[in-house]
Design an enzyme around this catalytic site. Structure first.
Site, PDB file in Angstrom:
ATOM      1  N   ASP A  64      -1.779   1.447   6.317  1.00 20.90           N
ATOM      2  CA  ASP A  64      -1.516   2.611   5.466  1.00 20.90           C
ATOM      3  C   ASP A  64      -2.493   3.700   5.894  1.00 20.90           C
ATOM      4  OD1 ASP A  64      -0.578   4.221   3.306  1.00 20.90           O
ATOM      5  OD2 ASP A  64      -2.285   3.610   2.088  1.00 20.90           O
ATOM      6  N   SER A  65      -2.268   4.913   5.406  1.00 21.07           N
ATOM      7  CA  SER A  65      -3.206   5.992   5.690  1.00 21.07           C
ATOM      8  C   SER A  65      -4.536   5.758   4.970  1.00 21.07           C
ATOM      9  CB  SER A  65      -2.610   7.318   5.228  1.00 21.07           C
ATOM     10  OG  SER A  65      -2.259   7.216   3.865  1.00 21.07           O
ATOM     11  N   CYS A 111       3.102   2.417   3.782  1.00 20.08           N
ATOM     12  CA  CYS A 111       2.857   3.832   3.519  1.00 20.08           C
ATOM     13  C   CYS A 111       4.225   4.507   3.422  1.00 20.08           C
ATOM     14  CB  CYS A 111       2.054   4.404   4.686  1.00 20.08           C
ATOM     15  SG  CYS A 111       1.858   6.193   4.632  1.00 20.08           S
ATOM     16  N   GLU A 125      -7.311   8.378  -4.731  1.00 14.47           N
ATOM     17  CA  GLU A 125      -8.413   8.145  -3.782  1.00 14.47           C
ATOM     18  C   GLU A 125      -9.764   8.469  -4.429  1.00 14.47           C
ATOM     19  OE1 GLU A 125      -8.567   7.142  -0.301  1.00 14.47           O
ATOM     20  OE2 GLU A 125      -6.505   6.461  -0.528  1.00 14.47           O
ATOM     21  N   CYS A 148       5.469   6.478  -2.788  1.00 14.78           N
ATOM     22  CA  CYS A 148       4.202   6.474  -2.046  1.00 14.78           C
ATOM     23  C   CYS A 148       3.406   5.290  -2.593  1.00 14.78           C
ATOM     24  CB  CYS A 148       3.478   7.789  -2.322  1.00 14.78           C
ATOM     25  SG  CYS A 148       1.753   7.817  -1.812  1.00 14.78           S
ATOM     26  N   HIS A 193       0.422   4.783  -3.032  1.00 10.35           N
ATOM     27  CA  HIS A 193      -0.703   5.096  -3.911  1.00 10.35           C
ATOM     28  C   HIS A 193      -0.267   5.200  -5.383  1.00 10.35           C
ATOM     29  CE1 HIS A 193      -2.984   6.103  -0.339  1.00 10.35           C
ATOM     30  NE2 HIS A 193      -4.031   6.415  -1.066  1.00 10.35           N
TER      31      HIS A 193
HETATM   32  N1  DGL Z   1       0.048   5.651   0.934  1.00  8.86           N
HETATM   33  C1  DGL Z   1       0.519   6.869   1.532  1.00  8.86           C
HETATM   34  C2  DGL Z   1       2.020   7.017   1.261  1.00  8.86           C
HETATM   35  O1  DGL Z   1       2.601   6.076   0.790  1.00  8.86           O
HETATM   36  C3  DGL Z   1      -0.426   7.877   1.046  1.00  8.86           C
HETATM   37  C4  DGL Z   1      -0.242   9.268   1.183  1.00  8.86           C
HETATM   38  C5  DGL Z   1      -0.852  10.075   2.274  1.00  8.86           C
HETATM   39  O2  DGL Z   1      -1.465   9.572   3.205  1.00  8.86           O
HETATM   40  O3  DGL Z   1      -0.686  11.284   2.142  1.00  8.86           O
HETATM   41  O4  DGL Z   1       2.669   7.968   1.505  1.00  8.86           O
END
Ligand code: DGL
Length: 270
Positions: A10-11, A73, A151, A185, A187
Protein backbone atom coordinates in the site's frame (compact mmCIF):
# COMPACT_ATOMS: atom_id res chain seq x y z
CA UNK A 1 0.36 -26.30 -1.39
CA UNK A 2 2.77 -23.37 -1.49
CA UNK A 3 4.94 -22.23 1.44
CA UNK A 4 5.89 -18.89 -0.02
CA UNK A 5 4.59 -15.70 1.59
CA UNK A 6 1.67 -13.54 0.52
CA UNK A 7 2.93 -10.13 -0.64
CA UNK A 8 0.87 -7.04 0.21
CA UNK A 9 1.57 -3.39 -0.48
CA UNK A 10 0.00 0.00 0.00
CA UNK A 11 1.10 3.62 -0.16
CA UNK A 12 1.21 3.56 3.64
CA UNK A 13 -0.68 2.01 6.49
CA UNK A 14 -4.11 1.43 4.90
CA UNK A 15 -3.13 -1.98 3.53
CA UNK A 16 -2.80 -3.19 7.10
CA UNK A 17 -6.61 -3.42 7.14
CA UNK A 18 -6.16 -6.23 4.58
CA UNK A 19 -3.40 -7.80 6.71
CA UNK A 20 -5.68 -7.75 9.76
CA UNK A 21 -8.40 -9.68 7.94
CA UNK A 22 -5.96 -12.07 6.29
CA UNK A 23 -4.35 -13.02 9.60
CA UNK A 24 -7.81 -13.77 11.02
CA UNK A 25 -8.72 -15.97 8.04
CA UNK A 26 -5.35 -17.56 7.21
CA UNK A 27 -3.27 -17.52 10.42
CA UNK A 28 -0.64 -19.92 9.07
CA UNK A 29 0.30 -17.87 6.04
CA UNK A 30 3.57 -15.91 5.96
CA UNK A 31 3.10 -12.28 4.97
CA UNK A 32 5.51 -9.72 3.52
CA UNK A 33 4.08 -6.20 3.71
CA UNK A 34 5.44 -3.06 2.10
CA UNK A 35 4.06 0.38 3.02
CA UNK A 36 5.45 3.21 0.93
CA UNK A 37 5.23 5.63 3.86
CA UNK A 38 7.97 7.83 2.41
CA UNK A 39 5.88 8.63 -0.68
CA UNK A 40 2.29 8.62 0.62
CA UNK A 41 -0.18 9.86 -0.60
CA UNK A 42 -0.50 8.18 -3.99
CA UNK A 43 -4.07 9.40 -4.44
CA UNK A 44 -3.16 12.98 -5.30
CA UNK A 45 -0.62 12.00 -7.98
CA UNK A 46 -0.86 11.43 -11.71
CA UNK A 47 -1.72 8.03 -13.16
CA UNK A 48 1.84 7.70 -14.57
CA UNK A 49 3.45 8.33 -11.19
CA UNK A 50 1.12 5.92 -9.39
CA UNK A 51 1.91 3.19 -11.94
CA UNK A 52 5.66 3.85 -11.62
CA UNK A 53 5.50 3.61 -7.80
CA UNK A 54 3.27 0.52 -7.87
CA UNK A 55 5.62 -1.29 -10.24
CA UNK A 56 8.52 -0.60 -7.89
CA UNK A 57 6.46 -1.87 -4.96
CA UNK A 58 5.57 -5.09 -6.79
CA UNK A 59 9.20 -5.61 -7.78
CA UNK A 60 10.26 -5.25 -4.15
CA UNK A 61 7.75 -7.91 -3.08
CA UNK A 62 8.81 -10.22 -5.89
CA UNK A 63 12.38 -10.04 -4.58
CA UNK A 64 10.94 -11.73 -1.48
CA UNK A 65 9.72 -14.62 -3.59
CA UNK A 66 6.03 -14.14 -2.79
CA UNK A 67 3.36 -16.45 -4.25
CA UNK A 68 0.93 -13.61 -4.92
CA UNK A 69 0.74 -9.84 -4.70
CA UNK A 70 -2.18 -7.89 -3.26
CA UNK A 71 -2.41 -4.21 -4.14
CA UNK A 72 -4.04 -3.30 -0.82
CA UNK A 73 -4.50 0.25 -2.03
CA UNK A 74 -7.67 1.51 -3.68
CA UNK A 75 -5.73 4.03 -5.73
CA UNK A 76 -3.28 1.50 -7.20
CA UNK A 77 -6.08 -0.99 -7.76
CA UNK A 78 -7.92 1.50 -9.96
CA UNK A 79 -4.95 2.23 -12.23
CA UNK A 80 -3.58 -1.32 -12.25
CA UNK A 81 -6.72 -3.44 -12.28
CA UNK A 82 -6.58 -7.21 -11.84
CA UNK A 83 -6.36 -7.96 -15.54
CA UNK A 84 -2.89 -6.34 -15.66
CA UNK A 85 -1.38 -9.11 -13.53
CA UNK A 86 0.25 -10.82 -16.51
CA UNK A 87 2.58 -7.88 -16.65
CA UNK A 88 4.07 -8.88 -13.30
CA UNK A 89 4.29 -12.64 -13.91
CA UNK A 90 2.79 -13.25 -10.48
CA UNK A 91 -0.72 -13.89 -9.16
CA UNK A 92 -2.01 -10.36 -8.57
CA UNK A 93 -5.21 -8.84 -7.22
CA UNK A 94 -6.40 -5.39 -6.23
CA UNK A 95 -9.30 -4.35 -3.98
CA UNK A 96 -11.76 -3.05 -6.60
CA UNK A 97 -13.34 -6.30 -7.81
CA UNK A 98 -13.90 -7.87 -4.38
CA UNK A 99 -15.41 -4.63 -3.00
CA UNK A 100 -17.67 -4.11 -6.03
CA UNK A 101 -18.94 -7.70 -6.02
CA UNK A 102 -19.77 -7.43 -2.30
CA UNK A 103 -21.68 -4.18 -2.91
CA UNK A 104 -23.62 -5.64 -5.83
CA UNK A 105 -24.71 -8.59 -3.69
CA UNK A 106 -26.52 -6.34 -1.21
CA UNK A 107 -27.51 -3.13 -2.98
CA UNK A 108 -31.06 -2.19 -3.91
CA UNK A 109 -29.66 -0.14 -6.78
CA UNK A 110 -27.90 2.99 -5.50
CA UNK A 111 -24.21 2.63 -4.65
CA UNK A 112 -21.94 5.38 -3.34
CA UNK A 113 -18.16 5.26 -3.72
CA UNK A 114 -15.70 7.22 -1.64
CA UNK A 115 -12.03 7.04 -2.57
CA UNK A 116 -8.99 9.17 -3.33
CA UNK A 117 -9.11 11.76 -6.13
CA UNK A 118 -7.03 9.59 -8.46
CA UNK A 119 -9.25 6.56 -7.85
CA UNK A 120 -12.43 8.53 -8.54
CA UNK A 121 -10.90 10.16 -11.62
CA UNK A 122 -10.03 6.75 -13.08
CA UNK A 123 -13.71 5.71 -13.19
CA UNK A 124 -12.63 2.11 -12.51
CA UNK A 125 -15.12 1.43 -9.70
CA UNK A 126 -18.03 2.61 -11.88
CA UNK A 127 -16.87 0.54 -14.85
CA UNK A 128 -16.55 -2.54 -12.68
CA UNK A 129 -20.10 -2.04 -11.36
CA UNK A 130 -21.60 -1.46 -14.82
CA UNK A 131 -19.87 -4.60 -16.14
CA UNK A 132 -22.15 -6.64 -13.87
CA UNK A 133 -25.20 -4.39 -13.67
CA UNK A 134 -25.52 -1.34 -15.88
CA UNK A 135 -28.79 -0.27 -14.26
CA UNK A 136 -27.15 0.46 -10.91
CA UNK A 137 -26.96 4.14 -10.03
CA UNK A 138 -23.47 5.13 -8.90
CA UNK A 139 -22.38 8.28 -7.07
CA UNK A 140 -18.67 8.92 -6.43
CA UNK A 141 -16.89 11.35 -4.18
CA UNK A 142 -13.17 11.97 -3.75
CA UNK A 143 -12.28 12.24 -0.05
CA UNK A 144 -8.53 12.99 0.03
CA UNK A 145 -8.56 14.53 3.52
CA UNK A 146 -9.66 11.22 5.03
CA UNK A 147 -6.19 9.82 4.23
CA UNK A 148 -4.42 12.60 6.18
CA UNK A 149 -6.87 12.30 9.07
CA UNK A 150 -6.09 8.60 9.37
CA UNK A 151 -2.31 8.91 8.89
CA UNK A 152 -2.28 11.59 11.61
CA UNK A 153 -4.42 9.65 14.05
CA UNK A 154 -7.56 11.85 13.90
CA UNK A 155 -9.78 8.79 14.06
CA UNK A 156 -11.77 8.95 17.32
CA UNK A 157 -15.53 8.80 16.77
CA UNK A 158 -16.02 12.22 18.39
CA UNK A 159 -13.04 13.95 16.76
CA UNK A 160 -14.55 17.23 15.63
CA UNK A 161 -12.28 17.73 12.62
CA UNK A 162 -12.94 14.22 11.35
CA UNK A 163 -16.70 14.53 11.91
CA UNK A 164 -16.88 17.90 10.12
CA UNK A 165 -14.83 16.57 7.20
CA UNK A 166 -17.02 13.49 6.93
CA UNK A 167 -20.17 15.63 6.95
CA UNK A 168 -18.80 17.82 4.18
CA UNK A 169 -17.88 14.84 2.00
CA UNK A 170 -20.81 12.54 2.71
CA UNK A 171 -23.84 14.84 2.77
CA UNK A 172 -24.16 14.93 -1.06
CA UNK A 173 -24.10 11.10 -1.17
CA UNK A 174 -26.64 10.91 1.63
CA UNK A 175 -28.89 13.31 -0.28
CA UNK A 176 -28.77 10.98 -3.30
CA UNK A 177 -30.34 8.25 -1.17
CA UNK A 178 -27.58 5.63 -1.59
CA UNK A 179 -28.18 2.31 0.17
CA UNK A 180 -24.61 0.94 -0.02
CA UNK A 181 -21.28 2.77 0.32
CA UNK A 182 -17.97 1.34 -0.88
CA UNK A 183 -15.10 2.66 1.21
CA UNK A 184 -12.88 2.54 -1.86
CA UNK A 185 -9.62 3.39 -0.11
CA UNK A 186 -8.07 1.01 2.41
CA UNK A 187 -7.50 3.85 4.87
CA UNK A 188 -11.20 4.62 5.20
CA UNK A 189 -12.40 1.63 7.28
CA UNK A 190 -10.41 3.15 10.16
CA UNK A 191 -13.00 5.97 10.09
CA UNK A 192 -15.85 3.51 9.85
CA UNK A 193 -17.82 4.73 12.89
CA UNK A 194 -17.59 8.37 11.83
CA UNK A 195 -18.62 7.48 8.28
CA UNK A 196 -21.55 5.37 9.49
CA UNK A 197 -22.73 8.12 11.88
CA UNK A 198 -22.70 10.67 9.04
CA UNK A 199 -24.23 8.57 6.29
CA UNK A 200 -26.86 6.98 8.55
CA UNK A 201 -27.55 3.45 9.79
CA UNK A 202 -29.61 2.55 6.73
CA UNK A 203 -26.53 2.57 4.47
CA UNK A 204 -24.40 -0.61 4.36
CA UNK A 205 -20.64 -0.02 4.33
CA UNK A 206 -18.29 -2.15 2.25
CA UNK A 207 -14.77 -2.63 3.65
CA UNK A 208 -12.31 -3.38 0.82
CA UNK A 209 -9.81 -4.98 3.23
CA UNK A 210 -12.29 -7.54 4.46
CA UNK A 211 -13.60 -8.34 0.97
CA UNK A 212 -10.11 -8.64 -0.51
CA UNK A 213 -8.95 -11.00 2.24
CA UNK A 214 -11.99 -13.22 1.51
CA UNK A 215 -11.26 -13.05 -2.20
CA UNK A 216 -7.57 -14.03 -1.93
CA UNK A 217 -8.46 -16.87 0.44
CA UNK A 218 -10.81 -18.28 -2.20
CA UNK A 219 -8.19 -17.95 -4.95
CA UNK A 220 -5.44 -19.61 -2.92
CA UNK A 221 -7.79 -22.47 -2.02
CA UNK A 222 -8.92 -22.91 -5.60
CA UNK A 223 -5.37 -22.84 -6.98
CA UNK A 224 -4.16 -25.14 -4.21
CA UNK A 225 -1.67 -22.52 -3.02
CA UNK A 226 -2.37 -22.44 0.72
CA UNK A 227 0.51 -23.08 3.08
CA UNK A 228 0.34 -26.26 5.10
CA UNK A 229 1.81 -25.40 8.49
CA UNK A 230 4.24 -27.75 10.20
CA UNK A 231 2.93 -29.32 13.40
CA UNK A 232 5.02 -27.18 15.78
CA UNK A 233 4.12 -23.90 14.02
CA UNK A 234 1.82 -21.51 15.89
CA UNK A 235 1.24 -18.97 13.14
CA UNK A 236 2.80 -17.48 10.03
CA UNK A 237 5.86 -15.21 9.89
CA UNK A 238 5.09 -11.55 9.26
CA UNK A 239 7.67 -9.12 7.86
CA UNK A 240 6.84 -5.43 7.48
CA UNK A 241 8.87 -3.01 5.39
CA UNK A 242 8.34 0.74 5.06
CA UNK A 243 10.10 3.52 3.15
CA UNK A 244 9.99 6.01 6.06
CA UNK A 245 10.62 5.71 9.81
CA UNK A 246 9.98 2.18 11.11
CA UNK A 247 9.38 3.47 14.65
CA UNK A 248 6.65 5.82 13.45
CA UNK A 249 5.13 2.91 11.55
CA UNK A 250 5.12 0.74 14.65
CA UNK A 251 3.26 3.41 16.60
CA UNK A 252 0.53 3.90 13.99
CA UNK A 253 0.21 0.29 12.88
CA UNK A 254 -1.54 -0.66 16.10
CA UNK A 255 -4.66 1.31 15.07
CA UNK A 256 -4.88 -0.46 11.72
CA UNK A 257 -4.14 -3.94 12.98
CA UNK A 258 -6.32 -3.63 16.06
CA UNK A 259 -3.29 -4.67 18.18
CA UNK A 260 0.51 -4.83 18.17
CA UNK A 261 2.32 -5.96 15.06
CA UNK A 262 3.58 -9.50 15.26
CA UNK A 263 6.81 -9.94 13.35
CA UNK A 264 9.78 -7.94 12.15
CA UNK A 265 9.73 -4.39 10.81
CA UNK A 266 12.37 -2.45 8.93
CA UNK A 267 12.87 0.75 6.95
CA UNK A 268 14.20 0.14 3.43
CA UNK A 269 15.30 2.16 0.41
CA UNK A 270 13.52 1.09 -2.78
N1 DGL B 1 -4.55 3.25 0.95
C1 DGL B 1 -4.53 4.15 -0.17
C2 DGL B 1 -5.77 3.91 -1.04
O1 DGL B 1 -6.44 2.94 -0.79
C3 DGL B 1 -4.30 5.46 0.45
C4 DGL B 1 -4.42 6.69 -0.24
C5 DGL B 1 -3.26 7.42 -0.83
O2 DGL B 1 -2.14 6.95 -0.87
O3 DGL B 1 -3.55 8.53 -1.25
O4 DGL B 1 -6.10 4.57 -1.95
Amino acid sequence: MDDRAIGIFDSGLGGLTVVRELVKRLPNEDIVYFGDTGRIPYGTRSRETIIKYAEQDVKFLQQHNVKCVIAACGTVSTVLPTETYNKFGVLYTGVVEPAVQAALRITSGKIGIIATEAAVRSGTYEREIYKTNEKTKVFSKGCPLFVSLVENGFTARNNEIAVLTAREYLTPLKNQGIDTLIMGCTHFPILRDIIQDCIGDGVRLIDPGLETARHIEQILKKENLLKIAAEHETGGKHSFYVSDSAEQFLENARVFLGGDITGTYEQIVL
